[in-house]
Design an enzyme around this catalytic site. Sequence first.
Site, PDB file in Angstrom:
ATOM      1  N   CYS A 201      86.984  90.961  91.745  1.00 14.36           N
ATOM      2  CA  CYS A 201      86.246  91.074  92.942  1.00 14.36           C
ATOM      3  C   CYS A 201      85.536  89.990  93.663  1.00 14.36           C
ATOM      4  O   CYS A 201      85.372  89.764  94.601  1.00 14.36           O
ATOM      5  CB  CYS A 201      85.190  92.370  92.770  1.00 14.36           C
ATOM      6  SG  CYS A 201      86.002  93.800  92.305  1.00 14.36           S
ATOM      7  N   CYS A 359      83.194  76.765  89.811  1.00 18.69           N
ATOM      8  CA  CYS A 359      82.952  78.100  90.712  1.00 18.69           C
ATOM      9  C   CYS A 359      81.755  78.858  90.313  1.00 18.69           C
ATOM     10  O   CYS A 359      80.805  78.115  89.873  1.00 18.69           O
ATOM     11  CB  CYS A 359      84.490  78.998  90.425  1.00 18.69           C
ATOM     12  SG  CYS A 359      84.778  79.550  88.828  1.00 18.69           S
TER      13      CYS A 359
END
Length: 400
Positions: A201, A359
Site C-alpha cells: 500500500c 525509500c
Amino acid sequence: MSAADNPGPLVEPTGSLSPRELERYARHLSLPGIGVEGQSRLRAASALVIGAGGLGAPVLHYLAAAGIGSITIIDDDMVEASNLQRQVLHRDADIGRAKVASARDALLRLDPELEVTTIGERLSPDNALELFDSHDVVLDGADNFATRYLSNDAAELTGTPLIWGTIFRFSGQVSTFVPEHGPMLRDLFPDIPEADSVPNCAEGGVLGVLCGTVGSAMATEAVKLICGIGTPLIGRLLRYDALEADYSTLRFSPDPDREPIIDLAEVAVACAAARPGPDGFGTRQDGAEGPGGENEVSVEEYRAESSPVLLIDVRAEWERQISSIPGSIHLPLSVLQVEGWSAVDTVAAHQPFEVVLHCKSGARSAQAVRLLKDGAPESVRLRSLVGGIDAWSASGSETV
C-alpha cells in the site's frame, strides 16, 4: 444446497439472550435465518482477526457490532498518521500506539461486554496452529503474501474456516476457504509469490473507502458461516473494481493434483524472508539476519562512510515533501524501472562511485538495487539503506 455451498452453522447457540441483547440486536432478530437462534450463535462464536489495519479495521468494527462474543486481534504494528485515511478504528490521538491497543479500545467503546484479546506480534509458524485451533473462524487482513499463505496452511491443518481478503489501489478480492468443504487458497494460487512481486500500500497506494467495501464483505462472510445462512464464497473469488463499480465472481475448484499441506515448513521459509530486520524497520528480502549484507548498509554504516557516496531517494515526489535526507538526489523507482542505470548515470556524470538507495522502509530501495545491478558498471557499489528514512529519523539524524 450442497455441503460445498454451505457447511452449516459453525457453533451451537448460547442460552437465552439478555434484555440488553434483545434490544441491541433487534434488527437481526427479525431477519429470516438469523433470529434469536442465529444471534445466539454469534454471541457464542470466537473470531481471530489477523491485522488491525486497512481490512482489519472494518472487519473488527462490523464483527463487534454484529454481536460476535469473542474477538482476538493479532498485529505487531503501530498507528501512523498515514493509516488514518483508511484504518477507521484508529484516531489521530492513537498515533504512536500499538494498533491492537487502539483497536481494543475502539471495540469496547462499541460494546463494553465484548471479550477482546490482543496479541501484539505477527502471526508466525510458531503461534498459528494454536491460534487457529482455538477459534471458530479466522479473518485474514494481512498485507503480505507470506502471512496469507501461512493462514491458508494453518487453516488446512486445523480445519478452521478462513475468510481471506486483499486490496490494491482501486480493486479488492474476497474468498472463503473451509477445509473439507471446498477449495483452498493454494488451489487458486498454488505458489507463494516473491515478497516484492506486487507493491504494498505504501508503494502502490490504496483507495481508503475500498477497505470498507472489502472488509465489510469479509465480515458478512463470517456472519453467514457462523449462522449457517446464505451461500458463502466457497469456491468463488469475489472481485471488485471500485473505479468501474463492477463486481465479478470467478469460480474455482480443488486441484486434484495438489499435494496436501502436512506442515508449515515451506511457509516458514517465506515468513522468515519477509520478517522485519532487527531494527524494526523494513523487510529483509534475502532472509539474512540483520543489516550489513552485501547489498545493504545500515544508517550507522552510511554515516561512517569516508568516501563520497551518492544517496538516491527512490520514493514518490509527495513523500519527499514530507521529509527527505539532506543531500539525497530524487530518482523515483518508477523512473528507474523504465530507464534503468542510465537514469543514475546521468546524475553521476559517468564517475565511478558508491551508490546508496533509500525509500521509506527499505523494500523499494532493495528492489531498486536488484534492478540496477545488471546495468551498473562493475566499479560501482550499489546498496540499500536498511530501514530507509524511517530508520534515519529514528536514529535522530536530521531531515529536511
